[in-house]
Design a protein around this motif. Structure first.
Motif, PDB file in Angstrom:
ATOM      1  N   SER A  63       0.797  -1.193  -0.098  1.00 26.17           N
ATOM      2  CA  SER A  63      -0.016  -0.064   0.138  1.00 26.17           C
ATOM      3  C   SER A  63       0.933   1.268   0.038  1.00 26.17           C
ATOM      4  O   SER A  63       0.237   2.323  -0.206  1.00 26.17           O
ATOM      5  CB  SER A  63      -1.053  -0.088   1.274  1.00 26.17           C
ATOM      6  OG  SER A  63      -0.337   0.012   2.423  1.00 26.17           O
ATOM      7  N   VAL A  64       2.096   1.172   0.226  1.00 23.91           N
ATOM      8  CA  VAL A  64       2.801   2.108   0.556  1.00 23.91           C
ATOM      9  C   VAL A  64       4.212   2.236  -0.310  1.00 23.91           C
ATOM     10  O   VAL A  64       4.873   3.230  -0.457  1.00 23.91           O
ATOM     11  CB  VAL A  64       3.593   2.641   1.951  1.00 23.91           C
ATOM     12  CG1 VAL A  64       2.226   2.591   2.886  1.00 23.91           C
ATOM     13  CG2 VAL A  64       4.600   1.740   2.323  1.00 23.91           C
ATOM     14  N   LYS A  65       4.211   1.045  -1.206  1.00 19.44           N
ATOM     15  CA  LYS A  65       5.380   1.099  -1.971  1.00 19.44           C
ATOM     16  C   LYS A  65       5.461   2.056  -3.282  1.00 19.44           C
ATOM     17  O   LYS A  65       4.465   2.324  -3.725  1.00 19.44           O
ATOM     18  CB  LYS A  65       5.422  -0.486  -2.799  1.00 19.44           C
ATOM     19  CG  LYS A  65       6.692  -0.961  -3.042  1.00 19.44           C
ATOM     20  CD  LYS A  65       6.649  -2.185  -3.367  1.00 19.44           C
ATOM     21  CE  LYS A  65       6.409  -3.284  -2.273  1.00 19.44           C
ATOM     22  NZ  LYS A  65       6.465  -4.777  -2.527  1.00 19.44           N
ATOM     23  N   GLY A  66       6.552   2.590  -3.389  1.00 21.95           N
ATOM     24  CA  GLY A  66       6.540   3.780  -4.332  1.00 21.95           C
ATOM     25  C   GLY A  66       6.368   5.161  -3.829  1.00 21.95           C
ATOM     26  O   GLY A  66       6.527   6.156  -4.572  1.00 21.95           O
ATOM     27  N   ARG A  67       5.751   5.191  -2.431  1.00 24.28           N
ATOM     28  CA  ARG A  67       5.326   6.500  -1.947  1.00 24.28           C
ATOM     29  C   ARG A  67       6.060   7.019  -0.681  1.00 24.28           C
ATOM     30  O   ARG A  67       6.488   7.979  -0.653  1.00 24.28           O
ATOM     31  CB  ARG A  67       4.029   6.551  -1.698  1.00 24.28           C
ATOM     32  CG  ARG A  67       2.980   6.491  -2.835  1.00 24.28           C
ATOM     33  CD  ARG A  67       1.551   6.668  -2.794  1.00 24.28           C
ATOM     34  NE  ARG A  67       1.126   5.816  -1.598  1.00 24.28           N
ATOM     35  CZ  ARG A  67       0.498   6.115  -0.326  1.00 24.28           C
ATOM     36  NH1 ARG A  67       0.407   7.266   0.127  1.00 24.28           N
ATOM     37  NH2 ARG A  67       0.326   5.098   0.358  1.00 24.28           N
ATOM     38  N   PHE A  68       6.642   5.795  -0.044  1.00 19.98           N
ATOM     39  CA  PHE A  68       7.224   5.874   1.001  1.00 19.98           C
ATOM     40  C   PHE A  68       8.498   5.435   1.104  1.00 19.98           C
ATOM     41  O   PHE A  68       8.827   4.219   0.430  1.00 19.98           O
ATOM     42  CB  PHE A  68       6.378   5.245   2.410  1.00 19.98           C
ATOM     43  CG  PHE A  68       5.094   5.471   2.742  1.00 19.98           C
ATOM     44  CD1 PHE A  68       4.607   6.809   2.272  1.00 19.98           C
ATOM     45  CD2 PHE A  68       4.792   5.170   3.769  1.00 19.98           C
ATOM     46  CE1 PHE A  68       3.129   6.965   2.480  1.00 19.98           C
ATOM     47  CE2 PHE A  68       3.463   5.759   4.376  1.00 19.98           C
ATOM     48  CZ  PHE A  68       2.653   6.635   3.650  1.00 19.98           C
ATOM     49  N   THR A  69       9.631   6.059   1.939  1.00 24.77           N
ATOM     50  CA  THR A  69      11.075   5.573   1.844  1.00 24.77           C
ATOM     51  C   THR A  69      11.503   5.499   3.338  1.00 24.77           C
ATOM     52  O   THR A  69      11.530   6.481   3.920  1.00 24.77           O
ATOM     53  CB  THR A  69      11.796   6.364   0.963  1.00 24.77           C
ATOM     54  OG1 THR A  69      11.288   6.609  -0.397  1.00 24.77           O
ATOM     55  CG2 THR A  69      13.252   5.784   1.014  1.00 24.77           C
ATOM     56  N   ILE A  70      12.277   4.286   3.785  1.00 23.13           N
ATOM     57  CA  ILE A  70      12.374   4.187   5.081  1.00 23.13           C
ATOM     58  C   ILE A  70      14.175   4.427   4.757  1.00 23.13           C
ATOM     59  O   ILE A  70      14.688   3.933   3.998  1.00 23.13           O
ATOM     60  CB  ILE A  70      12.296   2.872   5.740  1.00 23.13           C
ATOM     61  CG1 ILE A  70      12.536   2.878   7.229  1.00 23.13           C
ATOM     62  CG2 ILE A  70      12.616   1.565   5.076  1.00 23.13           C
ATOM     63  CD1 ILE A  70      11.888   1.633   7.825  1.00 23.13           C
ATOM     64  N   VAL A  79      15.980   6.735  12.781  1.00 23.14           N
ATOM     65  CA  VAL A  79      15.186   6.105  11.647  1.00 23.14           C
ATOM     66  C   VAL A  79      14.228   7.341  10.918  1.00 23.14           C
ATOM     67  O   VAL A  79      13.471   7.750  11.887  1.00 23.14           O
ATOM     68  CB  VAL A  79      14.820   4.740  11.783  1.00 23.14           C
ATOM     69  CG1 VAL A  79      13.589   4.857  12.954  1.00 23.14           C
ATOM     70  CG2 VAL A  79      14.221   3.988  10.736  1.00 23.14           C
ATOM     71  N   TYR A  80      14.194   6.986   9.656  1.00 27.24           N
ATOM     72  CA  TYR A  80      13.248   8.073   8.896  1.00 27.24           C
ATOM     73  C   TYR A  80      12.046   7.235   8.136  1.00 27.24           C
ATOM     74  O   TYR A  80      12.370   6.268   7.804  1.00 27.24           O
ATOM     75  CB  TYR A  80      14.133   9.067   7.971  1.00 27.24           C
ATOM     76  CG  TYR A  80      15.050   9.638   8.819  1.00 27.24           C
ATOM     77  CD1 TYR A  80      16.429   9.467   8.805  1.00 27.24           C
ATOM     78  CD2 TYR A  80      14.608  10.892   9.747  1.00 27.24           C
ATOM     79  CE1 TYR A  80      17.238  10.060   9.293  1.00 27.24           C
ATOM     80  CE2 TYR A  80      15.698  11.549  10.228  1.00 27.24           C
ATOM     81  CZ  TYR A  80      17.037  11.226  10.307  1.00 27.24           C
ATOM     82  OH  TYR A  80      17.864  11.734  10.729  1.00 27.24           O
ATOM     83  N   LEU A  81      11.027   7.952   8.006  1.00 25.00           N
ATOM     84  CA  LEU A  81      10.015   7.583   6.950  1.00 25.00           C
ATOM     85  C   LEU A  81       9.561   8.803   6.489  1.00 25.00           C
ATOM     86  O   LEU A  81       8.853   9.524   6.757  1.00 25.00           O
ATOM     87  CB  LEU A  81       8.805   6.705   7.754  1.00 25.00           C
ATOM     88  CG  LEU A  81       8.063   6.162   6.814  1.00 25.00           C
ATOM     89  CD1 LEU A  81       8.516   4.943   6.351  1.00 25.00           C
ATOM     90  CD2 LEU A  81       6.523   5.904   7.429  1.00 25.00           C
ATOM     91  N   GLN A  82      10.117   8.820   5.117  1.00 21.82           N
ATOM     92  CA  GLN A  82       9.698   9.880   4.129  1.00 21.82           C
ATOM     93  C   GLN A  82       8.401   9.386   3.572  1.00 21.82           C
ATOM     94  O   GLN A  82       8.355   8.139   2.922  1.00 21.82           O
ATOM     95  CB  GLN A  82      10.699  10.294   3.105  1.00 21.82           C
ATOM     96  CG  GLN A  82      10.173  11.083   2.028  1.00 21.82           C
ATOM     97  CD  GLN A  82      10.030  12.648   2.461  1.00 21.82           C
ATOM     98  OE1 GLN A  82      11.078  12.904   3.449  1.00 21.82           O
ATOM     99  NE2 GLN A  82       9.179  13.312   2.164  1.00 21.82           N
ATOM    100  N   MET A  83       7.316  10.113   3.610  1.00 25.52           N
ATOM    101  CA  MET A  83       5.848   9.698   3.165  1.00 25.52           C
ATOM    102  C   MET A  83       5.617  10.868   2.023  1.00 25.52           C
ATOM    103  O   MET A  83       5.460  11.983   2.419  1.00 25.52           O
ATOM    104  CB  MET A  83       4.833   9.894   4.216  1.00 25.52           C
ATOM    105  CG  MET A  83       5.428   8.823   5.347  1.00 25.52           C
ATOM    106  SD  MET A  83       4.076   8.452   6.554  1.00 25.52           S
ATOM    107  CE  MET A  83       3.900  10.328   7.513  1.00 25.52           C
ATOM    108  N   ASN A  84       5.540  10.504   1.081  1.00 23.75           N
ATOM    109  CA  ASN A  84       5.128  11.333  -0.254  1.00 23.75           C
ATOM    110  C   ASN A  84       3.610  11.080  -0.908  1.00 23.75           C
ATOM    111  O   ASN A  84       3.220   9.954  -0.577  1.00 23.75           O
ATOM    112  CB  ASN A  84       5.931  11.332  -1.379  1.00 23.75           C
ATOM    113  CG  ASN A  84       7.392  11.732  -0.981  1.00 23.75           C
ATOM    114  OD1 ASN A  84       7.538  12.516  -0.032  1.00 23.75           O
ATOM    115  ND2 ASN A  84       8.549  11.217  -1.382  1.00 23.75           N
ATOM    116  N   SER A  85       3.058  11.787  -1.744  1.00 27.33           N
ATOM    117  CA  SER A  85       1.800  11.371  -2.026  1.00 27.33           C
ATOM    118  C   SER A  85       0.656  10.854  -1.113  1.00 27.33           C
ATOM    119  O   SER A  85       0.296   9.768  -1.369  1.00 27.33           O
ATOM    120  CB  SER A  85       2.096  10.588  -3.297  1.00 27.33           C
ATOM    121  OG  SER A  85       2.853  11.185  -4.368  1.00 27.33           O
TER     122      SER A  85
END
Length: 123
Positions: A63-70, A79-85
């Protein structure tokens, strides 16, 4: 013992971005695999993303693949979670978690948890 503190949540509109951070205490942070999970009201906790101790391996929920980056910075114990779109269905409390030695998709296999940070995405 590892203590985790999340930050970076907030209220955003659909399509916006947010970056969550999870700061860890302890000298051995770099030996822990880390995961992000989320729980929406009335729903079970679900896996979002995970990263191995070196940062060289990651995994994501479909559900988050391609939009979120850990990602992680072992020098900063973070640790980070970049959440786009972002989408309204991403609305949840987001938790980071730690375990040794390898990441897991199952929250039950993590030993340490943060208190969570609220992410709300309006349509």
């Amino acid at each position: 013992q590892v203590q985790l503190v999340e930050s970076g949540g907030g209220l955003v509109q659909a399509g916006d971005s947010l970056r969550l951070s999870c700061a860890a205490s302890g000298r051995t942070f770099s030996s822990y695999a880390m995961g992000w999970f989320r729980q929406a009201p009335g729903k079970e906790r679900e896996f979002v993303a995970s990263i191995c101790w070196s940062g060289g391996c990651t995994d994501y929920a479909d559900s988050v693949k391609g939009r979120f980056t850990i990602s992680r910075d072992n020098g900063k114990n973070t640790v980070y979670l970049q959440m786009n779109s972002l989408k309204p269905e991403d609305t949840a409390v987001y938790y980071c978690a730690a375990r040794q030695p390898a990441p897991s998709l199952s929250g039950d296999e993590y030993d340490y948890w943060g208190q969570g940070t609220q992410v709300t995405v309006s349509s």
